[in-house]
Design a protein around this motif. Sequence first.
Motif, short mmCIF file in Angstrom:
data_model
loop_
_atom_site.label_atom_id
_atom_site.label_comp_id
_atom_site.label_asym_id
_atom_site.label_seq_id
_atom_site.Cartn_x
_atom_site.Cartn_y
_atom_site.Cartn_z
N VAL A 309 -78.04 -29.46 25.81
CA VAL A 309 -77.98 -29.95 27.18
C VAL A 309 -77.81 -28.78 28.16
CG1 VAL A 309 -76.56 -31.25 28.82
CG2 VAL A 309 -77.13 -32.25 26.60
N CYS A 310 -76.88 -27.87 27.82
CA CYS A 310 -76.65 -26.70 28.69
C CYS A 310 -77.92 -25.87 28.84
CB CYS A 310 -75.53 -25.84 28.12
SG CYS A 310 -73.89 -26.61 28.17
N ALA A 311 -78.57 -25.59 27.71
CA ALA A 311 -79.79 -24.77 27.77
C ALA A 311 -80.89 -25.48 28.53
CB ALA A 311 -80.25 -24.45 26.35
N ALA A 312 -80.99 -26.81 28.37
CA ALA A 312 -82.02 -27.57 29.06
C ALA A 312 -81.81 -27.55 30.58
CB ALA A 312 -82.06 -29.01 28.55
N VAL A 313 -80.55 -27.66 31.01
CA VAL A 313 -80.25 -27.60 32.45
C VAL A 313 -80.64 -26.24 33.01
CG1 VAL A 313 -78.38 -27.57 34.14
CG2 VAL A 313 -78.45 -29.36 32.41
N THR A 484 -75.45 -21.15 31.60
CA THR A 484 -75.84 -22.14 30.59
C THR A 484 -76.26 -21.48 29.28
OG1 THR A 484 -78.08 -22.18 31.55
CG2 THR A 484 -76.53 -23.89 32.27
N ASN A 485 -76.84 -20.29 29.35
CA ASN A 485 -77.23 -19.60 28.12
C ASN A 485 -76.02 -19.19 27.29
OD1 ASN A 485 -79.29 -18.13 26.43
ND2 ASN A 485 -77.98 -16.42 27.02
N VAL A 486 -74.95 -18.76 27.94
CA VAL A 486 -73.72 -18.40 27.22
C VAL A 486 -73.19 -19.61 26.46
CG1 VAL A 486 -71.32 -17.71 27.49
CG2 VAL A 486 -73.11 -16.52 28.78
N MET A 487 -73.16 -20.77 27.11
CA MET A 487 -72.65 -21.98 26.45
C MET A 487 -73.55 -22.40 25.28
SD MET A 487 -71.12 -24.26 29.59
CE MET A 487 -72.37 -23.89 30.83
N TYR A 488 -74.86 -22.23 25.44
CA TYR A 488 -75.79 -22.56 24.35
C TYR A 488 -75.52 -21.69 23.12
CZ TYR A 488 -80.15 -23.12 21.74
OH TYR A 488 -81.08 -23.34 20.76
N CYS A 489 -75.35 -20.40 23.33
CA CYS A 489 -75.13 -19.47 22.22
C CYS A 489 -73.84 -19.78 21.45
CB CYS A 489 -75.11 -18.03 22.73
SG CYS A 489 -76.70 -17.44 23.37
N VAL A 490 -72.86 -20.33 22.12
CA VAL A 490 -71.58 -20.63 21.47
C VAL A 490 -71.69 -21.85 20.55
CG1 VAL A 490 -69.20 -21.38 21.89
CG2 VAL A 490 -70.21 -19.58 23.31
N TRP A 491 -72.42 -22.88 20.95
CA TRP A 491 -72.40 -24.16 20.23
C TRP A 491 -73.67 -24.46 19.43
CZ3 TRP A 491 -70.60 -26.74 25.35
CH2 TRP A 491 -69.23 -26.54 25.51
N VAL A 492 -74.70 -23.63 19.52
CA VAL A 492 -75.99 -23.96 18.93
C VAL A 492 -75.91 -24.11 17.41
CG1 VAL A 492 -76.65 -21.53 18.65
CG2 VAL A 492 -78.42 -23.26 18.87
N ASP A 493 -76.82 -24.92 16.85
CA ASP A 493 -76.99 -25.05 15.40
C ASP A 493 -78.48 -25.19 15.12
OD1 ASP A 493 -76.56 -25.26 12.72
OD2 ASP A 493 -75.39 -27.11 12.79
N GLY A 494 -78.91 -24.85 13.90
CA GLY A 494 -80.32 -24.92 13.56
C GLY A 494 -80.63 -25.84 12.41
N LYS A 495 -79.63 -26.64 11.96
CA LYS A 495 -79.81 -27.51 10.80
C LYS A 495 -79.85 -28.98 11.22
CE LYS A 495 -77.34 -24.37 7.68
NZ LYS A 495 -76.14 -24.22 6.79
N GLN A 496 -80.50 -29.81 10.37
CA GLN A 496 -80.51 -31.24 10.61
C GLN A 496 -79.09 -31.77 10.56
OE1 GLN A 496 -82.73 -33.50 7.71
NE2 GLN A 496 -82.73 -35.38 8.94
N GLN A 497 -78.71 -32.57 11.56
CA GLN A 497 -77.35 -33.07 11.66
C GLN A 497 -77.15 -34.30 10.78
OE1 GLN A 497 -75.00 -31.22 13.91
NE2 GLN A 497 -76.73 -29.98 13.23
N TRP A 498 -75.92 -34.49 10.31
CA TRP A 498 -75.62 -35.59 9.39
C TRP A 498 -75.95 -36.95 9.99
CZ3 TRP A 498 -72.24 -39.38 10.82
CH2 TRP A 498 -71.38 -39.11 11.89
N TRP A 499 -75.72 -37.13 11.29
CA TRP A 499 -75.94 -38.43 11.93
C TRP A 499 -77.42 -38.78 12.06
CZ3 TRP A 499 -78.71 -36.97 16.13
CH2 TRP A 499 -78.41 -35.74 16.71
N ASP A 500 -78.31 -37.80 11.83
CA ASP A 500 -79.74 -38.07 11.89
C ASP A 500 -80.20 -38.85 10.66
OD1 ASP A 500 -82.36 -37.65 13.20
OD2 ASP A 500 -82.81 -36.53 11.38
N ASP A 501 -79.49 -38.74 9.55
CA ASP A 501 -79.81 -39.49 8.33
C ASP A 501 -78.54 -39.68 7.51
OD1 ASP A 501 -80.96 -40.71 6.19
OD2 ASP A 501 -82.48 -39.19 5.81
#
Length: 534
Positions: A309-313, A484-501
């Motif tokens: 969301v931060c990166a998108a804004v 917003t880029n600083v906040m993205y770098c702190v929380w980003v992930d690159g794996k499929q999330q558990w709630w997706d399946d």
Amino acid sequence: MENGEPPAPVQKLLEEEKAVTSEKINNNNNNVCFRILQSCCFIPQRYILSIIGLLGVCNAYTMRVCLNLAITQMVRFNQTSKDYIDENACPSDEIINNVTTTITEKPYAIFDWDQSTQGLILSGFYYGYAVTQVPGGYLAERFGGKWILGVGLLSTALFTFLTPIVVKIGGATWLFVLRVLQGMGEGPTMPGLMLMLARWIPPHERSIHVALVFGGAQIGNIFGSFMSGILLADGRDWAYVFYFFGGFGIVWFILWSFLCYSTPNTHPYISKKELNYLNTKVTIAESQNVKDPVPWKAILRSAPVWALVCAAVGHDWGYYIMVTDLPKYSNDVLKFNIATTGTLTALPYVAMLISSVPFGLMCDLGIKKGWHSVKTGRIIYTTIAATGPAICIILASYAGCDRTAAMVYFVLSMALMAGYFSGMKVNALDLAPNYAGTLTSFLNTISTCAGITIPFLIGLMTPNSTLTEWRGAFWVCFAVLVGTNVMYCVWVDGKQQWWDDVRQFGYPSDWKHGPIIKEHILQQSEVVKLCDQK
């Protein structure tokens, strides 16, 4: 039996048999046609989807931005006060009697809208765009992205075509309403496309395909700006702009209807080789997932989602500054004439289009070769796309009336912004391939607030369109991009999330917020898994 005709029951049976035979012949003919298409089409269907998707995004952006340039020829004056004198004003391309002037003759300029009114009209599109994001993503996941996306863009094309008629009847109010309706039509575009890409594109090909498809935005901005400049040159009627791009949208819809399908398994003439490949490589959950509710409870508690969301804004803030307001800056501050404005405002998007492909190839290669993880790749390219343009925009504002330097900085900023396609833009597919449409719509709904805010804010901050006023607006953009880029770098992930399946990953040990799907369905799924293992 009269005239040698068979009895009625026999005649009815003969008619039914004839109908069945006719249906079989039609099906066989269709199968023959599909087999012919299958044998003739040597280009994999996922690439055709990406190419037509590129044209669709191009179509969407031409209809979105054509007003940005046309509005400079629709209004009589570009300044809030006719008597305002800017001592630092740049020289104009228009010279009358050897005296530089900032007012160009506009034979079809029939409106007296101040900067705030123009900003509100330009922001109207994004009100509608935000409203249909989530419903568009939900409907695409339920019924497939093809028709939700296609019909939405068709409606925008029709509204674009009708713009000259509507604005001449109802003025600024009706134009604002029409822009809201256009935005509503385009709302499902990105969620629908992201969902279709998640169904069609294997993970190791996603960066380049996403870069290709969303490179259509740059082609749309290039084509829209360049063609608008040509259509508006020499004092031509601004109505031609809307007729041209509305017609282009209708032609695209015809191509989309015949060539693209929501999933590989519903495509009638995809090759068996490609279908088997995609069914093996593309990560999607069981078909029963479509019956599950969207896991909002988990999505809203997911740190990687809020990083996106931060990166998108940040991305939308910087991007909309360029898309919506660069034509006004070029015309009002740098004082280019309208034909030159159309050409020069297209150059940054040419640079973005060209650089998006190398960025995508480098990111995919780095992941495939193991040079960096998916997460690190998303951080690298998102950071390039945020901090680089932030610095370039500020440098452009301090270039003053040096037009060459200012345009070089704008071009460089958009070239670097292409890194977003290999960074945060594709990250939604990493996190949630099964809910890519919903997640993208959620991100776009929030980030579109930038699109709503920017034109109106720019109108308030630049009432007289002076260089000093615009410099303040660019500093605000710098702060948003970097923060917003600083906040993205702190929380980003690159794996499929558990709630997706949840059926595959289960609930994490620290989850204390109840089930996100029906418990009995989850238990049945686990029983089926155990049986399969045995």
